[in-house]
Design a protein around this motif. Structure first.
Motif, PDB file in Angstrom:
ATOM      1  N   ALA A  85      -2.534 -64.435 -16.479  1.00 11.50           N
ATOM      2  CA  ALA A  85      -2.540 -62.970 -16.390  1.00 11.50           C
ATOM      3  C   ALA A  85      -1.353 -62.387 -17.149  1.00 11.50           C
ATOM      4  CB  ALA A  85      -2.506 -62.536 -14.928  1.00 11.50           C
ATOM      5  N   ARG A  86      -0.203 -63.061 -17.085  1.00  7.72           N
ATOM      6  CA  ARG A  86       0.968 -62.593 -17.830  1.00  7.72           C
ATOM      7  C   ARG A  86       0.729 -62.677 -19.333  1.00  7.72           C
ATOM      8  NH1 ARG A  86       5.696 -65.141 -19.772  1.00  7.72           N
ATOM      9  NH2 ARG A  86       4.878 -67.140 -19.048  1.00  7.72           N
ATOM     10  N   VAL A  87       0.061 -63.745 -19.788  1.00  9.30           N
ATOM     11  CA  VAL A  87      -0.250 -63.893 -21.215  1.00  9.30           C
ATOM     12  C   VAL A  87      -1.167 -62.762 -21.665  1.00  9.30           C
ATOM     13  CG1 VAL A  87      -1.495 -65.331 -22.876  1.00  9.30           C
ATOM     14  CG2 VAL A  87       0.110 -66.388 -21.285  1.00  9.30           C
ATOM     15  N   ARG A  88      -2.198 -62.468 -20.900  1.00  9.63           N
ATOM     16  CA  ARG A  88      -3.133 -61.406 -21.274  1.00  9.63           C
ATOM     17  C   ARG A  88      -2.434 -60.045 -21.311  1.00  9.63           C
ATOM     18  NH1 ARG A  88      -6.147 -63.521 -17.056  1.00  9.63           N
ATOM     19  NH2 ARG A  88      -6.170 -61.472 -16.042  1.00  9.63           N
ATOM     20  N   ALA A  89      -1.639 -59.772 -20.286  1.00  8.73           N
ATOM     21  CA  ALA A  89      -0.973 -58.469 -20.219  1.00  8.73           C
ATOM     22  C   ALA A  89       0.020 -58.298 -21.365  1.00  8.73           C
ATOM     23  CB  ALA A  89      -0.268 -58.327 -18.867  1.00  8.73           C
ATOM     24  N   CYS A  90       0.760 -59.345 -21.678  1.00  6.49           N
ATOM     25  CA  CYS A  90       1.754 -59.250 -22.754  1.00  6.49           C
ATOM     26  C   CYS A  90       1.065 -59.058 -24.102  1.00  6.49           C
ATOM     27  CB  CYS A  90       2.620 -60.506 -22.759  1.00  6.49           C
ATOM     28  SG  CYS A  90       3.975 -60.460 -23.958  1.00  6.49           S
ATOM     29  N   PHE A  91      -0.007 -59.785 -24.345  1.00  7.40           N
ATOM     30  CA  PHE A  91      -0.695 -59.658 -25.633  1.00  7.40           C
ATOM     31  C   PHE A  91      -1.313 -58.276 -25.788  1.00  7.40           C
ATOM     32  CE2 PHE A  91      -4.767 -59.905 -27.923  1.00  7.40           C
ATOM     33  CZ  PHE A  91      -4.291 -60.237 -29.184  1.00  7.40           C
ATOM     34  N   ARG A  92      -1.928 -57.776 -24.740  1.00  6.40           N
ATOM     35  CA  ARG A  92      -2.568 -56.464 -24.840  1.00  6.40           C
ATOM     36  C   ARG A  92      -1.550 -55.329 -24.883  1.00  6.40           C
ATOM     37  NH1 ARG A  92      -7.072 -58.101 -20.267  1.00  6.40           N
ATOM     38  NH2 ARG A  92      -8.253 -59.547 -21.613  1.00  6.40           N
ATOM     39  N   GLY A  93      -0.301 -55.643 -24.448  1.00  9.25           N
ATOM     40  CA  GLY A  93       0.721 -54.606 -24.485  1.00  9.25           C
ATOM     41  C   GLY A  93       1.418 -54.512 -25.825  1.00  9.25           C
ATOM     42  N   ASN A  94       1.824 -55.657 -26.381  1.00 13.68           N
ATOM     43  CA  ASN A  94       2.581 -55.610 -27.639  1.00 13.68           C
ATOM     44  C   ASN A  94       2.009 -56.501 -28.742  1.00 13.68           C
ATOM     45  OD1 ASN A  94       3.306 -58.245 -26.888  1.00 13.68           O
ATOM     46  ND2 ASN A  94       5.216 -57.552 -25.938  1.00 13.68           N
ATOM     47  N   ARG A  95       0.776 -57.029 -28.505  1.00 10.18           N
ATOM     48  CA  ARG A  95       0.067 -57.840 -29.500  1.00 10.18           C
ATOM     49  C   ARG A  95       0.786 -59.138 -29.828  1.00 10.18           C
ATOM     50  NH1 ARG A  95      -4.368 -56.127 -28.454  1.00 10.18           N
ATOM     51  NH2 ARG A  95      -5.223 -57.043 -30.370  1.00 10.18           N
ATOM     52  N   HIS A  96       1.580 -59.633 -28.909  1.00  7.07           N
ATOM     53  CA  HIS A  96       2.250 -60.914 -29.070  1.00  7.07           C
ATOM     54  C   HIS A  96       2.154 -61.690 -27.765  1.00  7.07           C
ATOM     55  CE1 HIS A  96       3.945 -60.177 -33.046  1.00  7.07           C
ATOM     56  NE2 HIS A  96       4.325 -58.957 -32.627  1.00  7.07           N
ATOM     57  N   LEU A  97       2.178 -63.017 -27.887  1.00 15.16           N
ATOM     58  CA  LEU A  97       2.181 -63.859 -26.696  1.00 15.16           C
ATOM     59  C   LEU A  97       3.591 -64.009 -26.177  1.00 15.16           C
ATOM     60  CD1 LEU A  97      -0.243 -66.797 -27.632  1.00 15.16           C
ATOM     61  CD2 LEU A  97      -0.763 -64.739 -26.318  1.00 15.16           C
ATOM     62  N   PRO A  98       3.751 -64.065 -24.875  1.00 11.46           N
ATOM     63  CA  PRO A  98       5.088 -64.323 -24.328  1.00 11.46           C
ATOM     64  C   PRO A  98       5.482 -65.770 -24.578  1.00 11.46           C
ATOM     65  CG  PRO A  98       3.464 -64.379 -22.572  1.00 11.46           C
ATOM     66  CD  PRO A  98       2.729 -63.965 -23.822  1.00 11.46           C
ATOM     67  N   PRO A  99       6.771 -66.087 -24.547  1.00 11.87           N
ATOM     68  CA  PRO A  99       7.168 -67.495 -24.679  1.00 11.87           C
ATOM     69  C   PRO A  99       6.639 -68.318 -23.517  1.00 11.87           C
ATOM     70  CG  PRO A  99       9.031 -66.136 -24.000  1.00 11.87           C
ATOM     71  CD  PRO A  99       7.909 -65.190 -24.353  1.00 11.87           C
ATOM     72  N   GLU A 100       6.355 -69.569 -23.792  1.00 12.05           N
ATOM     73  CA  GLU A 100       5.843 -70.428 -22.735  1.00 12.05           C
ATOM     74  C   GLU A 100       6.866 -70.530 -21.610  1.00 12.05           C
ATOM     75  OE1 GLU A 100       3.789 -74.134 -23.855  1.00 12.05           O
ATOM     76  OE2 GLU A 100       4.158 -73.557 -25.929  1.00 12.05           O
ATOM     77  N   GLY A 101       6.387 -70.401 -20.398  1.00 12.39           N
ATOM     78  CA  GLY A 101       7.297 -70.462 -19.261  1.00 12.39           C
ATOM     79  C   GLY A 101       6.673 -71.165 -18.078  1.00 12.39           C
ATOM     80  N   GLY A 102       7.361 -72.164 -17.555  1.00 10.31           N
ATOM     81  CA  GLY A 102       6.873 -72.869 -16.378  1.00 10.31           C
ATOM     82  C   GLY A 102       5.930 -73.994 -16.723  1.00 10.31           C
ATOM     83  N   THR A 103       5.877 -74.966 -15.837  1.00  8.17           N
ATOM     84  CA  THR A 103       5.015 -76.130 -16.072  1.00  8.17           C
ATOM     85  C   THR A 103       3.547 -75.802 -15.882  1.00  8.17           C
ATOM     86  OG1 THR A 103       5.336 -76.770 -13.752  1.00  8.17           O
ATOM     87  CG2 THR A 103       6.818 -77.747 -15.380  1.00  8.17           C
ATOM     88  N   GLU A 104       3.215 -74.660 -15.265  1.00  6.85           N
ATOM     89  CA  GLU A 104       1.820 -74.291 -15.044  1.00  6.85           C
ATOM     90  C   GLU A 104       1.317 -73.259 -16.046  1.00  6.85           C
ATOM     91  OE1 GLU A 104       3.977 -74.271 -12.383  1.00  6.85           O
ATOM     92  OE2 GLU A 104       3.319 -76.199 -11.549  1.00  6.85           O
ATOM     93  N   ASP A 105       2.073 -73.009 -17.124  1.00  7.59           N
ATOM     94  CA  ASP A 105       1.622 -72.063 -18.146  1.00  7.59           C
ATOM     95  C   ASP A 105       0.700 -72.788 -19.125  1.00  7.59           C
ATOM     96  OD1 ASP A 105       1.251 -69.858 -19.679  1.00  7.59           O
ATOM     97  OD2 ASP A 105       3.232 -69.890 -20.622  1.00  7.59           O
ATOM     98  N   TRP A 106      -0.432 -73.249 -18.588  1.00  7.07           N
ATOM     99  CA  TRP A 106      -1.359 -74.041 -19.400  1.00  7.07           C
ATOM    100  C   TRP A 106      -2.083 -73.170 -20.417  1.00  7.07           C
ATOM    101  CZ3 TRP A 106      -3.433 -75.817 -14.057  1.00  7.07           C
ATOM    102  CH2 TRP A 106      -2.486 -76.646 -13.461  1.00  7.07           C
ATOM    103  N   ALA A 107      -2.442 -71.965 -20.032  1.00  7.76           N
ATOM    104  CA  ALA A 107      -3.127 -71.063 -20.954  1.00  7.76           C
ATOM    105  C   ALA A 107      -2.218 -70.680 -22.118  1.00  7.76           C
ATOM    106  CB  ALA A 107      -3.607 -69.812 -20.212  1.00  7.76           C
ATOM    107  N   GLY A 108      -0.956 -70.383 -21.810  1.00  8.03           N
ATOM    108  CA  GLY A 108      -0.016 -70.045 -22.875  1.00  8.03           C
ATOM    109  C   GLY A 108       0.205 -71.195 -23.825  1.00  8.03           C
ATOM    110  N   GLY A 109       0.303 -72.408 -23.276  1.00  8.37           N
ATOM    111  CA  GLY A 109       0.472 -73.579 -24.140  1.00  8.37           C
ATOM    112  C   GLY A 109      -0.722 -73.784 -25.053  1.00  8.37           C
ATOM    113  N   TYR A 110      -1.916 -73.551 -24.529  1.00  8.47           N
ATOM    114  CA  TYR A 110      -3.122 -73.704 -25.348  1.00  8.47           C
ATOM    115  C   TYR A 110      -3.137 -72.675 -26.472  1.00  8.47           C
ATOM    116  CZ  TYR A 110      -8.074 -73.607 -26.624  1.00  8.47           C
ATOM    117  OH  TYR A 110      -9.247 -73.623 -27.324  1.00  8.47           O
TER     118      TYR A 110
END
Length: 240
Positions: A85-110
């Motif tokens: 949800a953080r990845v989606r919100a960040c991308f739709r807000g500023n058109r960039h992905l947030p840095p990968e954070g946490g061991t469970e950020d599997w979507a961001g890593g992908y």
């Protein structure tokens, strides 16, 4: 496809924050209530005392371990959905992905892996699916094993009963109560181990199904987001 059209397709797979953990708590709470009722009525004590093979006790211990592992997996999946949800919100807000954070950020890593010049999309998808639901195979195996342990107790109980019947050749009338007691003990082992194994299998099956469904929603949502929003945006940026 525009972002406005792609967003509903992605949100269809989104899961409310903490939903999987809440479902696990509700399921575990219902099972705990059932165990407490069985203990209060003396049924659980009777099962443990009647089962001389202790197979029922082994089933209960394995079941409790599987429930604890399921809780940990529910917590991990809840964090993974929150990170997605953080990845989606960040991308739709500023058109960039947030840095990968946490061991469970599997979507961001992908999604970060897709923009690598040497990206292997099939390999990245396998990694995402392994992270989301790879360890659930052990849960399904243990769930099946508990049912098989219950069936093993059934066989052992019938062996006890047949042994008591076979002893009729040498028993006298005075030994008949002892023989009936042995047959009853064998029947108790047979029925109680089957009952405990069956109930544990059903409860763990519901837990594993719940975890699998949450993992599938995470994988499907991540793939939909990457294919319909993230990748079209990166292609548009690199287009001359």
């Amino acid at each position: 496809m525009s972002t406005s059209l792609a967003t509903p397709l992605v949100e269809r797979w989104a899961e409310p924050d903490g939903a999987v953990l809440l479902r696990w708590l509700l399921l575990s709470g219902a099972c705990l209530f059932g165990v407490q009722m069985a203990w209060s009525l003396g049924l659980l004590q009777k099962v443990l005392l009647t089962d001389s093979t202790q197979i029922s006790a082994v089933i209960i211990v394995i079941y409790l371990g599987c429930v604890a592992h399921g809780g940990w997996r529910a917590l991990q999946l809840s964090r993974a959905h929150r990170a997605f949800a953080r990845v989606r919100a960040c991308f739709r807000g500023n058109r960039h992905l947030p840095p990968e954070g946490g061991t469970e950020d599997w979507a961001g890593g992908y999604c970060h892996g897709l923009v690598s010049p040497t990206a292997d999309r099939a390999g990245l998808r396998e990694i995402l699916e392994e992270q989301a639901r790879g360890s659930h195979e052990a849960g399904w195996f243990l769930s099946s094993m508990l049912l098989k342990l219950g069936l093993l107790g059934t066989i052992v109980g019938f062996v006890f009963m047949l042994g008591a019947i076979d002893a009729l050749k040498t028993l006298t009338y005075a030994d008949l109560p002892q023989m009936l007691g042995r047959m009853g003990a064998g029947m108790g082992v047979s029925l109680y181990t089957t009952l405990v194994g069956l109930l544990a299998n059903i409860a763990l099956g519901l837990q594993n199904l719940m975890l699998d469904r949450s993992a599938e929603r995470l994988v499907a949502g991540t793939l939909a987001f990457a294919e319909r929003e993230w990748l079209p945006h990166t292609r548009a940026e690199t287009r001359p």
